[in-house]
Design an enzyme around this catalytic site. Structure first.
Site: not given
Length: 484
Positions: A136-138
């Site tokens: 995930h980009h987070c």
């Protein structure tokens, strides 16, 4: 218990604001030889996952969105859950691998577990296998995501032993997860402390008034020059509503050729890459019967703001600029010159300072308000702002190995969201460049036209560079012959 940074929280808000969006980033690593067995890969990964603590943590939302989500240890972490295995149908070529990647990336990661998956892919011809890494980009941006390759894999065929102090994947810290009441109370205390954080920020400015004035002036200049770019981009089929399903393909290039173009025609590697992508979008528009015009393809170009040595910090540390790709320019040399001029103007405008400053404001504002603003912005009419995203990340320059097998190629994936129907991620590895191209399934049935257009754009620039080289060599010979 770590709180998401303001930028990382935006990627969660992007998903919450649109059920069609998955904000996972990814890559395909292609290896030589037969694929490892499931047991062999699990054993290999077990000795390396502990080096990435975030891989064993999951997100917990704060009740009523009172604060940004937090990372907590997954007390029931199961490595086997995160490792999937599949095989390509015949003939096991690029087309089949691209279709599998699109299917994998169309599905969101489950927030009840740590936000990553590995897919071991068998049946890649000739005698190869692939590993899809989905995160995930987070959790990471492109630079720190690249560093994960160096952490997980080896720099020689001989596998490295687990690092001293590594723990087994099931060895979790004592104590349970925080309750919803604890999370809400923590967020409330953070809101109460907000004025103090603002005061500290002002105190820092007071300690360095000259520096604060320079930054403020730079941001003001950048905002003034950025304002016109925030107006509507010219309409085209490249922007509009998207669904949840994706298409994926890629283009390839030699980094040596790109550097020759840079040397002969001027600019930077990034300038050459964006000129080639501009040529690809021009080809796509023409194939769709649309006349390419100025301001038709506005790209979000992420810019890393990491200091040297921060690559191993798994967080998002990026800013961005908005660049108009000159798809209306037919001549490849003139197109490169237009890219150079546009990016130089953006650098002079301090626009990247604005991008970083706007994101950092999230740390000095109430999260419920900032979160609402982001989710509202994602719902703006599809006629404005960004048309595509083009992100260029330098990868490892030396060969990497997994379980003694050499890593041959890395193909990147960038997510799309809102009304952005296509995205391009550029990745370099061992002298080769790959352009991973993401598209909305319904809106981009012709995604290969963009890929081949990028390759053709680079071929045109390379031909021009070679003409320049021949003319320069001829001029030197004439000059040498004229010497007494």
């Amino acid at each position: 218990m770590d709180t998401l940074s303001p930028l990382s929280a935006i990627f969660i808000d992007a998903e919450d604001g649109d059920r069609h969006v998955s904000m996972a980033i990814a890559s395909i690593a292609v290896f030589e030889g037969p694929a490892p067995s499931h047991e062999e890969f699990l054993a290999f990964l077990a000795g390396r996952v502990p080096r990435v603590p975030r891989y064993r943590q999951k997100l917990r939302a704060v009740p009523f969105r009172l604060g940004r989500p937090v990372w907590v240890n997954d007390l029931h972490f199961d490595l086997g859950y995160h490792v999937r295995r599949t095989a390509l149908p015949g003939p096991g070529g690029d087309e089949q691998l691209a279709e599998l990647m699109a299917q994998v990336m169309s599905q969101r990661l489950d927030r009840d577990h740590p936000l990553w998956e590995y897919w071991v892919v068998e049946g890649l011809a000739p005698d190869r296998w692939a590993l899809i890494s989905k995160v995930h980009h987070c959790m990471v941006d492109g630079v720190s995501g690249t560093d994960l390759y160096r952490v997980i894999f080896d720099v020689s065929p001989e596998p490295s032993p687990p690092a001293a102090g590594d723990r087994a994947p099931g060895d979790q810290a004592a104590g349970g997860e925080p309750s919803s009441l604890e999370l809400a109370a923590r967020a409330a205390l953070g809101a109460v402390a907000l004025p103090a954080r603002e005061a500290l920020a002002l105190g820092g400015a007071a300690a360095d008034p000259a520096g604060a004035l320079r930054r403020a002036a730079g941001t003001a200049r950048g905002l003034a020059k950025l304002a016109p770019a925030l107006g509507p981009s010219s309409g085209s089929s490249l922007r509009g509503p998207i669904g949840s399903q994706r298409r994926f393909t890629w283009a390839r290039a030699s980094l040596k050729d790109v550097k020759m173009i840079r040397r002969e025609l001027g600019g930077t590697v990034n300038d050459v890459v964006l000129a080639a992508i501009s040529g690809g979008f021009r080809a796509l528009l023409l194939a769709r019967g649309e006349e390419p015009g100025p301001h038709m393809v506005r790209s979000l170009v992420p810019v890393s703001v990491r200091a040297p040595g921060q690559e191993s910090i798994y967080d998002n540390r990026v800013s961005a600029v908005l660049a108009d790709l000159p798809v209306h320019v037919a001549d490849p040399e003139e197109r490169l010159a237009a890219v150079r001029a546009g990016l130089e103007a953006l650098k002079a405008s301090q626009e990247e300072v604005v991008g970083e400053g706007v994101v950092s404001l999230g740390g000095y504002s109430l999260y419920p308000l900032a979160s609402w603003w982001v989710r509202m912005a994602l719902g703006l009419p599809p006629s404005r702002d960004v048309v595509t995203v083009t992100t260029n990340v330098p990868g490892p320059g030396q060969p990497l190995y997994g379980m003694g097998r050499q890593l041959l190629e890395i193909i990147p994936y960038v997510p799309i969201a809102a009304a952005v129907r296509t995205g391009v991620a550029i990745f370099s590895y061992c002298g080769e460049l790959t352009f991973g191209i993401t598209g909305d399934f319904a809106a981009s049935p012709d995604l290969d036209v963009l890929a081949r257009g990028i390759e053709h754009g680079l071929a045109e620039l390379l031909a021009a560079a070679r003409r320049h080289q021949r003319r320069a060599a001829a001029a030197r010979r004439r000059a040498a012959g004229a010497d007494p």
